[in-house]
Design a protein around this motif. Structure first.
Motif, PDB file in Angstrom:
ATOM      1  N   ASN A 249       2.962   9.605  -2.519  1.00 15.13           N
ATOM      2  CA  ASN A 249       3.208   8.431  -1.671  1.00 15.13           C
ATOM      3  C   ASN A 249       3.410   8.824  -0.214  1.00 15.13           C
ATOM      4  OD1 ASN A 249       3.034   6.654  -3.866  1.00 15.13           O
ATOM      5  ND2 ASN A 249       5.224   6.843  -4.330  1.00 15.13           N
ATOM      6  N   ALA A 250       4.082   9.949   0.020  1.00 16.26           N
ATOM      7  CA  ALA A 250       4.283  10.415   1.392  1.00 16.26           C
ATOM      8  C   ALA A 250       2.943  10.797   2.024  1.00 16.26           C
ATOM      9  CB  ALA A 250       5.250  11.595   1.416  1.00 16.26           C
ATOM     10  N   PHE A 251       2.094  11.473   1.264  1.00 13.48           N
ATOM     11  CA  PHE A 251       0.771  11.821   1.778  1.00 13.48           C
ATOM     12  C   PHE A 251      -0.045  10.569   2.086  1.00 13.48           C
ATOM     13  CE2 PHE A 251       1.373  16.072  -0.264  1.00 13.48           C
ATOM     14  CZ  PHE A 251       1.132  16.839   0.859  1.00 13.48           C
ATOM     15  N   MET A 252       0.032   9.586   1.210  1.00 13.09           N
ATOM     16  CA  MET A 252      -0.725   8.359   1.439  1.00 13.09           C
ATOM     17  C   MET A 252      -0.189   7.601   2.645  1.00 13.09           C
ATOM     18  SD  MET A 252      -1.373   6.998  -2.470  1.00 13.09           S
ATOM     19  CE  MET A 252      -2.328   5.600  -1.890  1.00 13.09           C
ATOM     20  N   ALA A 253       1.135   7.565   2.807  1.00 16.43           N
ATOM     21  CA  ALA A 253       1.718   6.912   3.986  1.00 16.43           C
ATOM     22  C   ALA A 253       1.257   7.606   5.264  1.00 16.43           C
ATOM     23  CB  ALA A 253       3.242   6.919   3.889  1.00 16.43           C
ATOM     24  N   GLY A 254       1.233   8.958   5.226  1.00 21.15           N
ATOM     25  CA  GLY A 254       0.715   9.689   6.381  1.00 21.15           C
ATOM     26  C   GLY A 254      -0.738   9.366   6.658  1.00 21.15           C
ATOM     27  N   GLY A 255      -1.514   9.154   5.605  1.00 19.07           N
ATOM     28  CA  GLY A 255      -2.908   8.797   5.788  1.00 19.07           C
ATOM     29  C   GLY A 255      -3.076   7.443   6.460  1.00 19.07           C
ATOM     30  N   TYR A 256      -2.280   6.459   6.035  1.00 20.51           N
ATOM     31  CA  TYR A 256      -2.389   5.125   6.639  1.00 20.51           C
ATOM     32  C   TYR A 256      -1.911   5.135   8.095  1.00 20.51           C
ATOM     33  CZ  TYR A 256      -3.500   3.091   2.096  1.00 20.51           C
ATOM     34  OH  TYR A 256      -4.116   2.768   0.912  1.00 20.51           O
TER      35      TYR A 256
END
Length: 276
Positions: A231-238
């Motif tokens: 989830n942290a990686f995905m948040a960084g992606g967005y």
């Protein structure tokens, strides 16, 4: 310089806008010619100057002055070379790299492997680095620092993920240590990005929001590296996608104007900004 004895009748109307000034006449020495024009009255009439009762061209005065001042004055001044603005080039490459990395980190369409993007990170990083070096030529210290640093970031990011550089092989026996080192690496970029973000508070909203979302990108990726949180990686992606959108907007504002497009956009300044 020959006086003009007669002027067309149209100069009668030109005298309505003439500028008149009285000039003090220097005393005439006995050796001086008595045929010089009476300089008690000088008038500027269009392209001519009326001295006493005789007309002279203004260009004749300029040419006479250049001839009398010597060759060093008559030569034209060297023309200063004009440099293009390197900001759009840096924004174009940076926004492209940030968008592709953001889409991959956000797991868009199930993509989890960045291998095919690593080579483009090196190429794109070289363009951003070039933009930073060109900013040195135009005296822009801020852009030189930001684009020069992020050019190095994209190049190093590509090197970290390419097998040819052997980074992953070096940590093959301890993958968690590699994630911790990667977290330290991203933490350093989080601090650097925060500093340049603070220094952009008097630029434009596009540049400020680009750096703000980018700082959140680094922070989320840093947390994701330490915790292995998807989830942290995905948040960084967005956040990276949002940062790239701000970069695209700033890029368009930098190259679009009324002379080049029917749809110009405005780069809105931050409160208290002096230069947009």
């Amino acid at each position: 310089m020959e006086p003009i004895s007669s002027v067309s009748s149209s100069q009668g109307s030109m005298r309505e806008t003439k500028q008149t000034q009285n000039v003090e006449v220097l005393p005439q020495t006995p050796g001086e010619s008595k045929e010089r024009p009476n300089c008690r009255h000088i008038e500027s009439v269009g392209d001519y100057i009326l001295i006493g009762d005789q007309f002279f061209k203004k260009s004749d005065f300029v040419n006479t002055f250049l001839e009398d001042s010597g060759p060093e004055m008559s030569n034209e001044q060297p023309r200063q070379a004009a440099f293009a603005n390197p900001l759009p080039l840096g924004l174009a490459s940076f926004s492209f790299m940030c968008l592709t990395l953001g889409l991959a980190n956000a797991r868009v369409r199930g993509v989890t492997n960045l291998y095919l993007l690593n080579a483009s990170f090196i190429f794109g990083g070289a363009v951003v680095l070039l933009s930073g070096l060109l900013s040195f030529c135009v005296g822009d210290t801020f852009c030189m620092t930001v684009f020069g640093s992020f050019g190095g970031f994209w190049i190093s990011w590509g090197c970290l993920n390419l097998e040819q550089f052997g980074v992953a092989k070096a940590y093959a026996d301890n993958p968690q240590e590699m994630q911790n080192i990667l977290g330290f690496y991203l933490a350093g970029w989080t601090v650097f990005n925060f500093l340049v973000m603070v220094c952009s508070m008097k630029s434009t909203w596009g540049i400020f929001l680009l750096l703000l979302f980018l700082d959140l990108t680094f922070l989320m990726l840093c947390i994701g590296s330490f915790t292995q949180s998807v989830n942290a990686f995905m948040a960084g992606g967005y956040f990276g996608i949002l940062s790239s959108c701000c970069g695209w907007y700033s890029l368009y504002c930098s190259i679009a104007n009324k002379d080049s497009t029917y749809v110009p956009l405005i780069a809105y300044p931050m409160p208290g900004a002096h230069i947009v």
